[in-house]
Scaffold this motif. Structure first.
Motif, short mmCIF file in Angstrom:
data_model
loop_
_atom_site.label_atom_id
_atom_site.label_comp_id
_atom_site.label_asym_id
_atom_site.label_seq_id
_atom_site.Cartn_x
_atom_site.Cartn_y
_atom_site.Cartn_z
N THR A 163 6.56 4.84 -7.29
CA THR A 163 5.99 4.64 -8.63
C THR A 163 6.69 3.48 -9.33
O THR A 163 6.13 2.89 -10.25
CB THR A 163 6.16 5.90 -9.51
OG1 THR A 163 7.55 6.14 -9.72
CG2 THR A 163 5.49 7.10 -8.87
N GLY A 164 7.92 3.19 -8.93
CA GLY A 164 8.71 2.14 -9.57
C GLY A 164 9.61 2.65 -10.67
O GLY A 164 10.46 1.93 -11.19
N LYS A 165 9.46 3.93 -11.05
CA LYS A 165 10.22 4.48 -12.17
C LYS A 165 11.74 4.43 -11.95
O LYS A 165 12.48 4.16 -12.88
CB LYS A 165 9.79 5.92 -12.45
CG LYS A 165 8.42 6.04 -13.07
CD LYS A 165 8.08 7.51 -13.31
CE LYS A 165 6.69 7.67 -13.88
NZ LYS A 165 6.35 9.08 -14.10
N THR A 166 12.17 4.71 -10.75
CA THR A 166 13.61 4.73 -10.49
C THR A 166 14.21 3.34 -10.69
O THR A 166 15.22 3.18 -11.38
CB THR A 166 13.92 5.25 -9.07
OG1 THR A 166 13.35 6.56 -8.92
CG2 THR A 166 15.42 5.31 -8.82
N LYS B 289 4.63 0.65 -2.47
CA LYS B 289 3.31 1.29 -2.45
C LYS B 289 2.37 0.57 -3.40
O LYS B 289 2.81 0.03 -4.42
CB LYS B 289 3.40 2.76 -2.85
CG LYS B 289 3.93 3.65 -1.74
CD LYS B 289 3.62 5.10 -2.02
CE LYS B 289 3.99 5.95 -0.83
NZ LYS B 289 3.63 7.34 -1.03
N ASP B 290 1.08 0.59 -3.07
CA ASP B 290 0.08 0.07 -4.00
C ASP B 290 0.21 0.81 -5.31
O ASP B 290 0.43 2.02 -5.33
CB ASP B 290 -1.34 0.30 -3.45
CG ASP B 290 -1.68 -0.58 -2.26
OD1 ASP B 290 -1.05 -1.64 -2.10
OD2 ASP B 290 -2.58 -0.20 -1.49
N GLY B 291 0.10 0.11 -6.40
CA GLY B 291 0.14 0.75 -7.70
C GLY B 291 1.52 0.99 -8.26
O GLY B 291 1.66 1.52 -9.35
N THR B 292 2.57 0.60 -7.52
CA THR B 292 3.91 0.76 -8.07
C THR B 292 4.03 -0.06 -9.35
O THR B 292 3.42 -1.13 -9.47
CB THR B 292 5.00 0.34 -7.07
OG1 THR B 292 6.28 0.61 -7.64
CG2 THR B 292 4.93 -1.13 -6.69
N THR C 111 2.97 -0.31 1.97
CA THR C 111 2.60 0.87 2.76
C THR C 111 1.11 1.16 2.74
O THR C 111 0.65 2.03 3.47
CB THR C 111 3.30 2.13 2.24
OG1 THR C 111 2.77 2.44 0.95
CG2 THR C 111 4.79 1.97 2.20
N ASN C 112 0.35 0.45 1.87
CA ASN C 112 -1.06 0.78 1.66
C ASN C 112 -1.22 2.25 1.31
O ASN C 112 -2.18 2.89 1.68
CB ASN C 112 -1.90 0.41 2.88
CG ASN C 112 -1.85 -1.07 3.16
OD1 ASN C 112 -1.98 -1.90 2.26
ND2 ASN C 112 -1.65 -1.43 4.42
N ASN C 113 -0.22 2.77 0.61
CA ASN C 113 -0.17 4.16 0.16
C ASN C 113 -0.04 5.20 1.27
O ASN C 113 -0.26 6.38 1.04
CB ASN C 113 -1.34 4.50 -0.78
CG ASN C 113 -1.16 3.83 -2.13
OD1 ASN C 113 -0.04 3.63 -2.59
ND2 ASN C 113 -2.26 3.47 -2.75
#
Length: 127
Positions: A79-82, A103-106, A117-119
């Motif tokens: 998610t990118g939060k970390t 990941k897509d959408g991070t 990773t293409n999710n």
């Protein structure tokens, strides 16, 4: 789901190390986000001879000193939060970020990464 073997993981970390270019980028410290970043951080530390510290995200701690050039590593930007949260812990330091996969959408794209990773759900060899 994608299972990654130790040999594949070693190749991915080798690619990441080439992208980082430790000869050009003179880092004082590698900071690995516990737990996912431990293995990639250790491998990069061995390759580069740059000291390694492990960061526990459940406890705030000062790492390094003002003016240090730090490489912050994790295995994945999901998610990118970390990454976003931990970067706020390093005022007055020069910080670059790296991970093996994104990941897509991070919400956070690191300075250095190897693959999207293409999710796909990634299972690392140390899990």
């Amino acid at each position: 789901m994608k299972n990654i073997s130790w040999d594949e993981y070693q190749q991915l970390v080798d690619k990441l190390a080439k992208k980082i270019n430790f000869k050009k980028n003179k880092f004082n410290l590698i900071v690995a986000i516990n737990r996912g970043g431990n293995v990639v951080g250790t491998m990069l530390s061995h390759k580069s001879k740059v000291p390694l510290k492990i960061l526990h995200t459940d406890e705030f701690m000062w790492i390094g000193k003002e003016g240090d050039k730090i490489l912050l590593v994790d295995d994945l930007s999901d998610t990118g939060k970390t990454f976003i949260e931990v970067l706020t812990w390093f005022p007055e330091r020069i910080v670059k970020t790296a991970c093996v996969h994104v990941k897509d959408g991070t919400k956070f794209i690191p300075d250095y990464f190897v693959e999207n990773t293409n999710n796909d759900w990634i299972v690392y060899p140390y899990e």
